[in-house]
Design a protein around this motif. Structure first.
Motif, PDB file in Angstrom:
ATOM      1  N   LYS A 193     -29.749  38.467  18.569  1.00  0.00           N
ATOM      2  CA  LYS A 193     -31.019  39.165  18.795  1.00  0.00           C
ATOM      3  C   LYS A 193     -31.095  40.424  17.934  1.00  0.00           C
ATOM      4  O   LYS A 193     -32.139  40.729  17.349  1.00  0.00           O
ATOM      5  N   ARG A 194     -29.991  41.155  17.875  1.00  0.00           N
ATOM      6  CA  ARG A 194     -29.961  42.400  17.102  1.00  0.00           C
ATOM      7  C   ARG A 194     -30.178  42.132  15.614  1.00  0.00           C
ATOM      8  O   ARG A 194     -30.780  42.954  14.910  1.00  0.00           O
ATOM      9  N   CYS A 195     -29.713  40.987  15.154  1.00  0.00           N
ATOM     10  CA  CYS A 195     -29.864  40.619  13.743  1.00  0.00           C
ATOM     11  C   CYS A 195     -31.187  39.916  13.461  1.00  0.00           C
ATOM     12  O   CYS A 195     -31.426  39.458  12.342  1.00  0.00           O
ATOM     13  N   GLY A 196     -32.036  39.811  14.476  1.00  0.00           N
ATOM     14  CA  GLY A 196     -33.350  39.222  14.272  1.00  0.00           C
ATOM     15  C   GLY A 196     -33.376  37.714  14.223  1.00  0.00           C
ATOM     16  O   GLY A 196     -34.336  37.127  13.703  1.00  0.00           O
ATOM     17  N   VAL A 197     -32.356  37.074  14.772  1.00  0.00           N
ATOM     18  CA  VAL A 197     -32.288  35.612  14.742  1.00  0.00           C
ATOM     19  C   VAL A 197     -32.021  35.067  16.146  1.00  0.00           C
ATOM     20  O   VAL A 197     -31.173  34.192  16.343  1.00  0.00           O
ATOM     21  N   ALA A 198     -32.744  35.595  17.123  1.00  0.00           N
ATOM     22  CA  ALA A 198     -32.593  35.121  18.502  1.00  0.00           C
ATOM     23  C   ALA A 198     -32.880  33.627  18.579  1.00  0.00           C
ATOM     24  O   ALA A 198     -33.749  33.104  17.874  1.00  0.00           O
ATOM     25  N   LEU A 199     -32.142  32.924  19.427  1.00  0.00           N
ATOM     26  CA  LEU A 199     -32.273  31.478  19.547  1.00  0.00           C
ATOM     27  C   LEU A 199     -33.445  31.097  20.451  1.00  0.00           C
ATOM     28  O   LEU A 199     -33.801  31.823  21.377  1.00  0.00           O
ATOM     29  N   LEU A 210     -29.202  20.728  21.098  1.00  0.00           N
ATOM     30  CA  LEU A 210     -29.415  21.929  20.290  1.00  0.00           C
ATOM     31  C   LEU A 210     -29.482  21.566  18.814  1.00  0.00           C
ATOM     32  O   LEU A 210     -28.739  20.701  18.344  1.00  0.00           O
ATOM     33  N   SER A 211     -30.354  22.245  18.113  1.00  0.00           N
ATOM     34  CA  SER A 211     -30.397  22.118  16.662  1.00  0.00           C
ATOM     35  C   SER A 211     -29.563  23.241  16.055  1.00  0.00           C
ATOM     36  O   SER A 211     -29.888  24.421  16.221  1.00  0.00           O
ATOM     37  N   LEU A 212     -28.494  22.886  15.363  1.00  0.00           N
ATOM     38  CA  LEU A 212     -27.671  23.890  14.710  1.00  0.00           C
ATOM     39  C   LEU A 212     -28.377  24.443  13.472  1.00  0.00           C
ATOM     40  O   LEU A 212     -28.100  25.565  13.045  1.00  0.00           O
ATOM     41  N   GLU A 213     -29.284  23.677  12.914  1.00  0.00           N
ATOM     42  CA  GLU A 213     -30.018  24.113  11.727  1.00  0.00           C
ATOM     43  C   GLU A 213     -31.182  25.039  12.079  1.00  0.00           C
ATOM     44  O   GLU A 213     -31.397  26.068  11.430  1.00  0.00           O
ATOM     45  N   GLY A 224     -31.788  26.473  15.189  1.00  0.00           N
ATOM     46  CA  GLY A 224     -31.453  27.545  16.119  1.00  0.00           C
ATOM     47  C   GLY A 224     -32.130  27.495  17.465  1.00  0.00           C
ATOM     48  O   GLY A 224     -32.844  28.430  17.849  1.00  0.00           O
ATOM     49  N   GLY A 225     -31.921  26.418  18.209  1.00  0.00           N
ATOM     50  CA  GLY A 225     -32.476  26.373  19.547  1.00  0.00           C
ATOM     51  C   GLY A 225     -32.523  24.994  20.153  1.00  0.00           C
ATOM     52  O   GLY A 225     -31.962  24.036  19.611  1.00  0.00           O
ATOM     53  N   PHE A 226     -33.203  24.919  21.312  1.00  0.00           N
ATOM     54  CA  PHE A 226     -33.318  23.669  22.056  1.00  0.00           C
ATOM     55  C   PHE A 226     -34.049  22.594  21.249  1.00  0.00           C
ATOM     56  O   PHE A 226     -34.940  22.883  20.451  1.00  0.00           O
ATOM     57  N   VAL A 227     -33.667  21.352  21.533  1.00  0.00           N
ATOM     58  CA  VAL A 227     -34.353  20.197  20.971  1.00  0.00           C
ATOM     59  C   VAL A 227     -34.619  19.212  22.109  1.00  0.00           C
ATOM     60  O   VAL A 227     -33.731  18.934  22.918  1.00  0.00           O
ATOM     61  N   CYS A 228     -35.853  18.705  22.173  1.00  0.00           N
ATOM     62  CA  CYS A 228     -36.179  17.742  23.214  1.00  0.00           C
ATOM     63  C   CYS A 228     -35.698  16.345  22.809  1.00  0.00           C
ATOM     64  O   CYS A 228     -35.305  16.121  21.662  1.00  0.00           O
ATOM     65  N   LEU A 229     -35.763  15.428  23.752  1.00  0.00           N
ATOM     66  CA  LEU A 229     -35.268  14.075  23.516  1.00  0.00           C
ATOM     67  C   LEU A 229     -36.036  13.381  22.396  1.00  0.00           C
ATOM     68  O   LEU A 229     -35.458  12.649  21.587  1.00  0.00           O
ATOM     69  N   ASP A 230     -37.317  13.639  22.297  1.00  0.00           N
ATOM     70  CA  ASP A 230     -38.136  12.994  21.269  1.00  0.00           C
ATOM     71  C   ASP A 230     -37.831  13.516  19.869  1.00  0.00           C
ATOM     72  O   ASP A 230     -37.986  12.791  18.884  1.00  0.00           O
ATOM     73  N   TYR A 288     -20.709  29.309  15.742  1.00  0.00           N
ATOM     74  CA  TYR A 288     -21.370  28.709  14.582  1.00  0.00           C
ATOM     75  C   TYR A 288     -22.655  29.472  14.249  1.00  0.00           C
ATOM     76  O   TYR A 288     -22.902  29.816  13.082  1.00  0.00           O
ATOM     77  N   TYR A 289     -23.473  29.713  15.268  1.00  0.00           N
ATOM     78  CA  TYR A 289     -24.735  30.423  15.036  1.00  0.00           C
ATOM     79  C   TYR A 289     -24.486  31.816  14.448  1.00  0.00           C
ATOM     80  O   TYR A 289     -25.169  32.232  13.510  1.00  0.00           O
ATOM     81  N   VAL A 290     -23.541  32.550  15.017  1.00  0.00           N
ATOM     82  CA  VAL A 290     -23.257  33.906  14.530  1.00  0.00           C
ATOM     83  C   VAL A 290     -22.775  33.867  13.083  1.00  0.00           C
ATOM     84  O   VAL A 290     -23.226  34.645  12.240  1.00  0.00           O
ATOM     85  N   ASP A 291     -21.869  32.952  12.781  1.00  0.00           N
ATOM     86  CA  ASP A 291     -21.333  32.851  11.417  1.00  0.00           C
ATOM     87  C   ASP A 291     -22.424  32.484  10.415  1.00  0.00           C
ATOM     88  O   ASP A 291     -22.509  33.055   9.322  1.00  0.00           O
ATOM     89  N   GLU A 292     -23.251  31.520  10.775  1.00  0.00           N
ATOM     90  CA  GLU A 292     -24.242  30.991   9.833  1.00  0.00           C
ATOM     91  C   GLU A 292     -25.514  31.835   9.746  1.00  0.00           C
ATOM     92  O   GLU A 292     -26.137  31.902   8.686  1.00  0.00           O
ATOM     93  N   MET A 293     -25.883  32.501  10.829  1.00  0.00           N
ATOM     94  CA  MET A 293     -27.187  33.157  10.865  1.00  0.00           C
ATOM     95  C   MET A 293     -27.141  34.664  10.644  1.00  0.00           C
ATOM     96  O   MET A 293     -28.172  35.283  10.365  1.00  0.00           O
ATOM     97  N   THR A 294     -25.961  35.272  10.768  1.00  0.00           N
ATOM     98  CA  THR A 294     -25.877  36.730  10.575  1.00  0.00           C
ATOM     99  C   THR A 294     -25.244  37.106   9.240  1.00  0.00           C
ATOM    100  O   THR A 294     -25.492  38.191   8.723  1.00  0.00           O
TER     101      THR A 294
END
Length: 249
Positions: free
Chosen positions: A146-152, A169-172, A174-180, A227-233
């Motif tokens: 959140k502090r780095c501006g990339v809240a999930l 979850l989508s690792l690309e 950054g957040g929830f993904v539905c079944l569809d 993973y998110y912290v390493d890739e997104m910050t």
């Protein structure tokens, strides 16, 4: 920051202390009212120094000094919380050092932000009060994002925004993904872990008692949040190597 010429007294957390000349030290502190600053602590390495204990890394102290751009001169300091419990446990100290490293590396000098101070203090207090360190680590990593501006995105699918049938979850993205919207590149998780992931990214440290998460889910979430912290910050934490090595013991 407005620079004052008179002495001020302010609470701060010591992020780092390094030698400077024969008996002096440079003490980097994140202050409640002044943000990150570095003080010259003269004579602090002498055996009779009254300021030595308060200037140790991982200490909450009250400092008297004259704020200046660049280096400020310490007048006196007294410890408020030495976090002895953390310093006596190598695992807890590693997590605490990770939190302080983020503030040390991410925050600019003389740019105060009460939210930064409060989150760091609350994380250290949670560790010191015996909350599971991995849980505190997860909450602080959510704050880092959140502090780095990339809240999930945890209020709905990151792709179609639907709020039901969340499956992974989508690792690309950054957040929830539905079944569809779920694809082979996404990470499918059970409902318990998805629910825990949402809580981790929504609540604050004052609500930590509400978290009831199994160790299996915690292990999965740590891998994901790392993973998110390493890739997104873009921040390469030196202290993370110590945490990882301790987890293998």
């Amino acid at each position: 920051m407005t620079i004052k010429k008179e002495e001020v007294v302010c609470l701060g957390i010591v992020l780092k202390t390094q030698s400077y000349k024969e008996s002096d030290a440079l003490v980097t502190v994140y202050f409640k009212d002044y943000g990150k600053m570095t003080l010259i602590a003269r004579g602090v390495k002498k055996l009779k120094s009254k300021n030595a204990a308060a200037c140790q890394s991982l200490t909450l102290s009250e400092f008297t000094f004259i704020p200046r751009n660049g280096l400020s001169t310490l007048i006196k300091a007294s410890s408020v919380d030495f976090y002895r419990y953390l310093k006596e446990d190598i695992e807890l100290e590693a997590y605490a050092s990770y939190f302080m490293e983020f503030v040390l590396r991410n925050e600019e000098e003389n740019q105060p932000d009460l939210d930064v101070f409060n989150h760091l203090k609350e994380a250290l207090d949670a560790l010191n009060h015996g909350y599971p360190p991995q849980l505190v680590y997860l909450l602080y990593n959510a704050y880092i994002l959140k502090r780095c501006g990339v809240a999930l995105q945890v209020d709905g699918c990151v792709r179609c925004l639907r709020q039901n049938r969340i499956a992974g979850l989508s690792l690309e993205d950054g957040g929830f993904v539905c079944l569809d919207c779920l694809s082979l590149r996404d990470k499918q998780l059970d409902k318990e872990t998805l629910k825990a992931f949402r809580y981790i990214n929504k609540i604050c440290f004052k609500q930590i008692d509400q978290l009831k998460i199994s160790q299996e889910s915690i292990d999965q979430l740590i891998e994901i949040m790392d993973y998110y912290v390493d890739e997104m910050t873009g921040i390469l934490f030196k202290t993370k190597k110590m945490i990882k090595s301790l987890e293998k013991l």
